[in-house]
Each structure stands twice: as structure tokens, then as C-alpha cells.
Design a protein around this motif. Structure first.
Motif, PDB file in Angstrom:
ATOM      1  N   THR A  93       0.866  -1.179   0.000  1.00  0.00           N
ATOM      2  CA  THR A  93       0.000   0.000   0.000  1.00  0.00           C
ATOM      3  C   THR A  93       0.905   1.233   0.000  1.00  0.00           C
ATOM      4  N   SER A  94       0.326   2.384  -0.266  1.00  0.00           N
ATOM      5  CA  SER A  94       1.085   3.632  -0.234  1.00  0.00           C
ATOM      6  C   SER A  94       0.165   4.734   0.271  1.00  0.00           C
ATOM      7  N   GLY A  95       0.676   5.930   0.321  1.00  0.00           N
ATOM      8  CA  GLY A  95      -0.104   7.039   0.838  1.00  0.00           C
ATOM      9  C   GLY A  95       0.138   7.240   2.320  1.00  0.00           C
ATOM     10  N   ASP A  96      -0.301   8.376   2.816  1.00  0.00           N
ATOM     11  CA  ASP A  96      -0.055   8.762   4.200  1.00  0.00           C
ATOM     12  C   ASP A  96      -0.550   7.729   5.199  1.00  0.00           C
ATOM     13  N   LYS A  97      -1.707   7.141   4.929  1.00  0.00           N
ATOM     14  CA  LYS A  97      -2.291   6.169   5.855  1.00  0.00           C
ATOM     15  C   LYS A  97      -2.441   4.795   5.226  1.00  0.00           C
ATOM     16  N   GLY A  98      -1.708   4.564   4.159  1.00  0.00           N
ATOM     17  CA  GLY A  98      -1.742   3.255   3.520  1.00  0.00           C
ATOM     18  C   GLY A  98      -3.047   2.950   2.828  1.00  0.00           C
ATOM     19  N   THR A  99      -3.792   3.990   2.476  1.00  0.00           N
ATOM     20  CA  THR A  99      -5.110   3.770   1.874  1.00  0.00           C
ATOM     21  C   THR A  99      -5.082   3.793   0.346  1.00  0.00           C
ATOM     22  N   THR A 100      -3.897   3.953  -0.234  1.00  0.00           N
ATOM     23  CA  THR A 100      -3.776   3.840  -1.686  1.00  0.00           C
ATOM     24  C   THR A 100      -3.401   2.399  -1.993  1.00  0.00           C
ATOM     25  N   LEU A 101      -4.362   1.664  -2.532  1.00  0.00           N
ATOM     26  CA  LEU A 101      -4.205   0.234  -2.767  1.00  0.00           C
ATOM     27  C   LEU A 101      -4.313  -0.010  -4.268  1.00  0.00           C
ATOM     28  N   VAL A 102      -3.166  -0.106  -4.908  1.00  0.00           N
ATOM     29  CA  VAL A 102      -3.115  -0.279  -6.366  1.00  0.00           C
ATOM     30  C   VAL A 102      -2.384  -1.577  -6.686  1.00  0.00           C
ATOM     31  N   ILE A 103      -2.995  -2.391  -7.540  1.00  0.00           N
ATOM     32  CA  ILE A 103      -2.395  -3.659  -7.952  1.00  0.00           C
ATOM     33  C   ILE A 103      -2.328  -3.719  -9.471  1.00  0.00           C
ATOM     34  N   GLY A 104      -1.178  -4.087  -9.975  1.00  0.00           N
ATOM     35  CA  GLY A 104      -1.007  -4.196 -11.422  1.00  0.00           C
ATOM     36  C   GLY A 104       0.342  -3.678 -11.865  1.00  0.00           C
ATOM     37  N   LYS A 105       0.574  -3.739 -13.156  1.00  0.00           N
ATOM     38  CA  LYS A 105       1.838  -3.285 -13.712  1.00  0.00           C
ATOM     39  C   LYS A 105       1.942  -1.764 -13.634  1.00  0.00           C
ATOM     40  N   ALA A 106       3.076  -1.292 -13.147  1.00  0.00           N
ATOM     41  CA  ALA A 106       3.260   0.148 -12.962  1.00  0.00           C
ATOM     42  C   ALA A 106       3.127   0.921 -14.260  1.00  0.00           C
ATOM     43  N   ASP A 107       3.493   0.288 -15.388  1.00  0.00           N
ATOM     44  CA  ASP A 107       3.444   0.996 -16.666  1.00  0.00           C
ATOM     45  C   ASP A 107       2.111   0.827 -17.401  1.00  0.00           C
ATOM     46  N   ALA A 108       1.112   0.233 -16.732  1.00  0.00           N
ATOM     47  CA  ALA A 108      -0.214   0.123 -17.352  1.00  0.00           C
ATOM     48  C   ALA A 108      -0.758   1.519 -17.601  1.00  0.00           C
ATOM     49  N   LYS A 109      -1.267   1.758 -18.799  1.00  0.00           N
ATOM     50  CA  LYS A 109      -1.682   3.105 -19.190  1.00  0.00           C
ATOM     51  C   LYS A 109      -3.019   3.524 -18.577  1.00  0.00           C
ATOM     52  N   HIS A 110      -3.788   2.567 -18.129  1.00  0.00           N
ATOM     53  CA  HIS A 110      -5.120   2.887 -17.615  1.00  0.00           C
ATOM     54  C   HIS A 110      -5.287   2.375 -16.188  1.00  0.00           C
ATOM     55  N   THR A 111      -6.241   2.975 -15.475  1.00  0.00           N
ATOM     56  CA  THR A 111      -6.521   2.578 -14.093  1.00  0.00           C
ATOM     57  C   THR A 111      -8.010   2.320 -13.921  1.00  0.00           C
ATOM     58  N   LEU A 112      -8.332   1.128 -13.428  1.00  0.00           N
ATOM     59  CA  LEU A 112      -9.706   0.779 -13.090  1.00  0.00           C
ATOM     60  C   LEU A 112      -9.858   0.899 -11.580  1.00  0.00           C
ATOM     61  N   GLU A 113     -10.806   1.713 -11.143  1.00  0.00           N
ATOM     62  CA  GLU A 113     -11.088   1.854  -9.715  1.00  0.00           C
ATOM     63  C   GLU A 113     -12.337   1.063  -9.368  1.00  0.00           C
ATOM     64  N   LEU A 114     -12.262   0.310  -8.269  1.00  0.00           N
ATOM     65  CA  LEU A 114     -13.396  -0.499  -7.814  1.00  0.00           C
ATOM     66  C   LEU A 114     -13.786  -0.064  -6.412  1.00  0.00           C
ATOM     67  N   PHE A 115     -15.051   0.287  -6.242  1.00  0.00           N
ATOM     68  CA  PHE A 115     -15.596   0.702  -4.953  1.00  0.00           C
ATOM     69  C   PHE A 115     -16.527  -0.405  -4.465  1.00  0.00           C
ATOM     70  N   GLU A 116     -16.143  -1.062  -3.358  1.00  0.00           N
ATOM     71  CA  GLU A 116     -16.884  -2.234  -2.894  1.00  0.00           C
ATOM     72  C   GLU A 116     -16.946  -2.288  -1.377  1.00  0.00           C
ATOM     73  N   ASP A 117     -17.925  -3.037  -0.881  1.00  0.00           N
ATOM     74  CA  ASP A 117     -18.048  -3.339   0.546  1.00  0.00           C
ATOM     75  C   ASP A 117     -18.044  -4.866   0.665  1.00  0.00           C
ATOM     76  N   PRO A 118     -17.276  -5.441   1.582  1.00  0.00           N
ATOM     77  CA  PRO A 118     -17.197  -6.910   1.680  1.00  0.00           C
ATOM     78  C   PRO A 118     -18.537  -7.618   1.812  1.00  0.00           C
ATOM     79  N   ARG A 119     -19.525  -6.998   2.449  1.00  0.00           N
ATOM     80  CA  ARG A 119     -20.814  -7.662   2.662  1.00  0.00           C
ATOM     81  C   ARG A 119     -21.838  -7.354   1.569  1.00  0.00           C
ATOM     82  N   CYS A 120     -21.452  -6.561   0.587  1.00  0.00           N
ATOM     83  CA  CYS A 120     -22.370  -6.123  -0.461  1.00  0.00           C
ATOM     84  C   CYS A 120     -22.761  -7.269  -1.388  1.00  0.00           C
ATOM     85  N   PRO A 121     -24.061  -7.579  -1.512  1.00  0.00           N
ATOM     86  CA  PRO A 121     -24.485  -8.668  -2.400  1.00  0.00           C
ATOM     87  C   PRO A 121     -24.198  -8.379  -3.870  1.00  0.00           C
ATOM     88  N   GLY A 122     -24.308  -7.108  -4.268  1.00  0.00           N
ATOM     89  CA  GLY A 122     -24.010  -6.740  -5.649  1.00  0.00           C
ATOM     90  C   GLY A 122     -22.541  -6.890  -5.975  1.00  0.00           C
TER      91      GLY A 122
END
Length: 289
Positions: A93-122
């Protein structure tokens, strides 16, 4: 005697049918509406998927944009203690409080952000149908993924499962990004994801470890198990929830953004995450042109 047995069997069958109808009615009602911070929250259904509307309200475990870790902890004593504990951030993780959670190749040109809750049925529906595609795309470098994880459903469903599962995900992330992805996949699977009507299985550390035993990198991993049981990343889970709430334009989970622009299938004024790989690929391919 035979006739009496037949009548008894018929009566038993009617009782079982009645009980099943009552159970399903309760489940359907829960899916139609949930409450967050005292507000009625709609559950969006489209293309076989379900998305939970996020109420930007305060209160116990509130999801307001200005909520603090104390607010995220709510009235639960153990989590109130975690809110005051020293912050320990997972590796990867990175950021002041470790809340920047990025996974993938550093040179990937695009970023997909996912907003989720562990208990969310959707979110579970999305992960079960599209999660494998997302993991493949990350591996192929089509985009890198940034995860924004919430715990607001602990307030409206009652319990602590979202917070506890998020802390366990931090323990998995500390092992490796791949362990995080595979553990997240397992938590959202049909086999292990709890029904939103209860019980709150994710609140149980032993259950979270049981799920982890299906992930090779976590099976029998004593460091992972110790971190889960001792709540090493509990404070981090609260910080992640605060970060999620800072996104005022996110109104439901799951929400997807590609290079900062929300993608999804239109459902009234909102967009709902696609529930098929074909729809997901179409939206992503349109977005990366």
C-alpha cells in the motif's frame, strides 16, 4: 394407517413450503430496501446484478463524507479501541495512511477503480461473474486496479463483518497482491459470501481463516492467521472506510471508474456495474479507446 401417513406428509410438505416462502419474502424485502444511518437505501437491480445505494449520512458507523475512524467504529467496543490504536499499514500500500491500494503493472496506461463493501451482495455478484476477467486484465497490463473498500453495510445490516473482512484482506495484502486478489475472490464466492439477511459470518475470525485456507498462499500461513486474530490491520480497515467515504460522487456499490470516469449500465439516474464479462469488456474497451 397409510392414509394417515399420507395426510401427515402432505401437512409437513405444506409447512415446509410456507416456511420457505416466509424466508424468501424476508430475503426479498431485505434486497429491496436497506437502511443506512436511519435513511432508506434502495437496492438497484439490473441485468441480473444488484447494487447497494450508499447513503451519505453520519451517525453510528456512518458513511458521511466527513466521517472519522471513530465514526466508522460505531458503538462496538472492540472497534472503538481499534480506532485509537496505532496505525499499521499492510505491505503493498502507499499514501499517508496506507489507503492507496493499487495492484497491477506500474506501466499500465489505464486505471480501473473499484468501490466495494465486503458484505455487499451486488459486489459478490460482480466478483462471481466478472472478477476473473478483472484479474486477467490486471495480469495482462490492460489496466492497473485501485481498490476503495467500504464498511457502511455494517451499519445498515448491523454487525462488524465488513470491517473484520477488510482487516483480514489487509492481512492477505501484507502477504502479496496476488494473495489479496485470490482471498477477495474467495470471500465474494457463492460458497463463502454470507447472505445479507444474516448471520454475519465475516464477524468471525475463524470463518475468515477457513475461507483463507482455500487460497494456497494463505493456507496454514501462521503470520496471516495471527494478524487476523489479533486485528493488526483493524485501524487500517477503518482508515480505508474513511477514504471510501471521501468520494462524494460514489452513490452505490459496486461502482467502477476507468481513468476517473464512471462506467456501468444505466439504471435510472445511476450506473450499475455490469454483471457479465461481455458487458464489462465492452464498457472497458469503449473507455480505453
Amino acid at each position: 394407517m397409510s392414509n394417515r401417513n399420507t395426510q401427515a406428509n402432505k401437512q409437513a410438505a405444506r409447512e415446509r413450503l410456507r416456511a420457505e416462502r416466509e424466508r424468501q419474502a424476508k430475503k426479498d424485502k431485505m434486497r429491496r430496501q436497506l437502511t443506512v444511518g436511519g435513511a432508506i437505501v434502495a437496492v438497484l437491480a439490473i441485468a441480473g446484478g444488484i447494487g447497494v445505494m450508499v447513503a451519505k449520512s453520519g451517525g453510528d458507523g456512518g458513511s458521511g463524507a466527513n466521517a472519522t475512524v471513530k465514526d466508522m467504529a460505531g458503538n462496538d467496543k472492540a472497534w472503538a479501541k481499534a480506532a485509537k490504536a496505532k496505525l499499521v499499514t499492510p505491505a503493498n500500500t502507499s499514501g499517508d495512511k496506507g489507503t492507496t491500494l493499487v495492484i497491477g503493472k506500474a506501466d499500465a496506461k489505464h486505471t480501473l477503480e473499484l468501490f466495494e463493501d465486503p458484505r455487499c451482495p451486488g459486489c459478490a455478484n460482480f466478483e462471481q461473474n466478472v472478477g476473473e476477467t478483472v484479474q486477467k486484465d490486471i495480469k495482462d497490463g490492460k489496466y492497473k486496479a485501485r481498490f476503495h473498500l467500504a464498511t457502511f453495510l455494517d451499519n445498515n445490516l448491523r454487525g462488524t463483518g465488513s470491517k473484520n473482512a477488510l482487516s483480514a484482506l489487509g492481512s492477505a495484502l501484507n502477504v502479496s497482491p496476488d494473495a489479496f486478489l485470490k482471498y477477495k475472490e474467495a470471500l465474494y464466492s457463492k460458497e463463502f459470501h454470507p447472505d445479507e439477511t444474516g448471520p454475519d459470518k465475516f464477524a468471525d475470525d475463524n470463518y475468515l481463516i477457513e475461507v483463507a485456507d482455500t487460497v494456497p498462499a494463505l493456507k496454514g500461513n501462521k503470520n496471516f492467521e495471527k494478524a487476523v486474530k489479533s486485528g493488526v490491520y483493524d485501524r487500517w480497515a477503518l482508515e480505508m472506510s474513511v477514504e471510501f467515504n471521501s468520494h462524494k460522487d460514489v452513490n452505490n456499490t459496486p461502482t467502477l471508474k476507468l481513468d476517473g470516469k464512471e462506467i456501468g449500465i444505466q439504471s435510472g439516474p445511476n450506473k450499475v456495474a455490469p454483471s457479465t464479462p461481455a458487458d464489462f469488456n465492452r464498457l472497458v474497451d469503449e473507455g480505453v479507446k
